[in-house]
Design a protein around this motif. Structure first.
Motif, PDB file in Angstrom:
ATOM      1  N   THR A 125       0.826  -1.214   0.000  1.00 53.01           N
ATOM      2  CA  THR A 125       0.000   0.000   0.000  1.00 53.01           C
ATOM      3  C   THR A 125       0.855   1.256   0.000  1.00 53.01           C
ATOM      4  N   SER A 126       1.829   1.328   0.894  1.00 56.40           N
ATOM      5  CA  SER A 126       2.642   2.552   0.979  1.00 56.40           C
ATOM      6  C   SER A 126       3.515   2.744  -0.253  1.00 56.40           C
ATOM      7  N   GLY A 130       1.784   5.822  -1.190  1.00 51.69           N
ATOM      8  CA  GLY A 130       2.547   6.806  -0.432  1.00 51.69           C
ATOM      9  C   GLY A 130       2.605   6.587   1.059  1.00 51.69           C
ATOM     10  N   TYR A 131       1.563   5.985   1.629  1.00 51.94           N
ATOM     11  CA  TYR A 131       1.503   5.839   3.081  1.00 51.94           C
ATOM     12  C   TYR A 131       0.523   4.733   3.431  1.00 51.94           C
ATOM     13  N   ALA A 132       0.774   4.073   4.559  1.00 51.99           N
ATOM     14  CA  ALA A 132      -0.189   3.121   5.125  1.00 51.99           C
ATOM     15  C   ALA A 132       0.070   3.002   6.618  1.00 51.99           C
ATOM     16  N   LYS A 133      -0.993   2.813   7.354  1.00 48.46           N
ATOM     17  CA  LYS A 133      -0.900   2.434   8.758  1.00 48.46           C
ATOM     18  C   LYS A 133      -1.832   1.246   8.915  1.00 48.46           C
ATOM     19  N   VAL A 134      -1.291   0.141   9.389  1.00 46.67           N
ATOM     20  CA  VAL A 134      -2.058  -1.097   9.473  1.00 46.67           C
ATOM     21  C   VAL A 134      -2.388  -1.403  10.927  1.00 46.67           C
ATOM     22  N   GLU A 166       3.102   1.963  10.980  1.00 41.97           N
ATOM     23  CA  GLU A 166       3.106   2.886   9.859  1.00 41.97           C
ATOM     24  C   GLU A 166       4.127   2.434   8.821  1.00 41.97           C
ATOM     25  N   TYR A 167       3.773   2.685   7.567  1.00 45.66           N
ATOM     26  CA  TYR A 167       4.632   2.331   6.442  1.00 45.66           C
ATOM     27  C   TYR A 167       4.675   3.534   5.515  1.00 45.66           C
ATOM     28  N   PHE A 168       5.874   3.800   4.973  1.00 43.78           N
ATOM     29  CA  PHE A 168       6.068   4.946   4.118  1.00 43.78           C
ATOM     30  C   PHE A 168       6.663   4.481   2.793  1.00 43.78           C
TER      31      PHE A 168
END
Length: 171
Positions: A125-126, A130-134, A166-168
């Protein structure tokens, strides 16, 4: 004595799922759940990058849009015998449900194994959006009858209030 006809539930899939279960259990026992989840996260991130690249290559695109990301996440889980589906989707988040863990019964009492889902979903996703928080709201590993996984697509008051990873986008 012949072993050809004895009934033992042992084949490659069961063997590998058991191996992962025992490795994650040993990690949880030796270094604790949080550290075990961290180690498994490293593996999940690496796998997420590879799976992401495989899908983008197969689809002949340089980047996946949100609709494609959702379809890819569901498809990859289906290919490994999960049954993920979308409960809710909007510009801020995607909520997935699941009733079949790819690790099957081997995931019970091994919540660190859920970091594979978190990191694969977060990385794909990130890297594309661009960004994800799982957030792993409910998991089979922790005794729920199914999983409820929320992937936040942007920072919002709701996403800031939850505990998640969080993932960037990698540069």
């Amino acid at each position: 004595m012949t072993l050809d006809n004895i009934n033992i539930n042992l084949e490659r899939d069961v063997f590998l799922r058991t191996l992962i279960r025992e490795l994650s259990g040993t990690l949880q026992d030796v270094v604790g759940l949080e550290e075990a989840a961290g180690f498994i996260s490293v593996v999940g991130e690496s796998m997420g990058r590879q799976i992401n690249q495989d899908y983008k290559s197969a689809l002949k695109v340089s980047n996946l849009n949100r609709e494609q990301v959702v379809r890819v996440l569901i498809d990859l889980k289906k290919r490994i015998q999960g049954s993920f589906y979308v409960i809710e989707e909007n510009d801020e988040k995607i909520v997935f449900g699941n009733h079949n863990c790819p690790f099957a019964e081997k995931v019970i009492d091994r919540p660190a194994m859920c970091m594979m889902t978190s990191n694969v979903f977060g990385t794909i996703t990130s890297d594309n959006l661009g960004y994800a928080k799982v957030e792993l709201q409910e998991t089979i590993a922790q005794g729920a009858t199914g999983c409820r996984i929320v992937v936040y697509l942007k920072t919002t008051p709701e996403s800031e209030d939850i505990t998640g990873r969080e993932y960037f986008q990698s540069l």
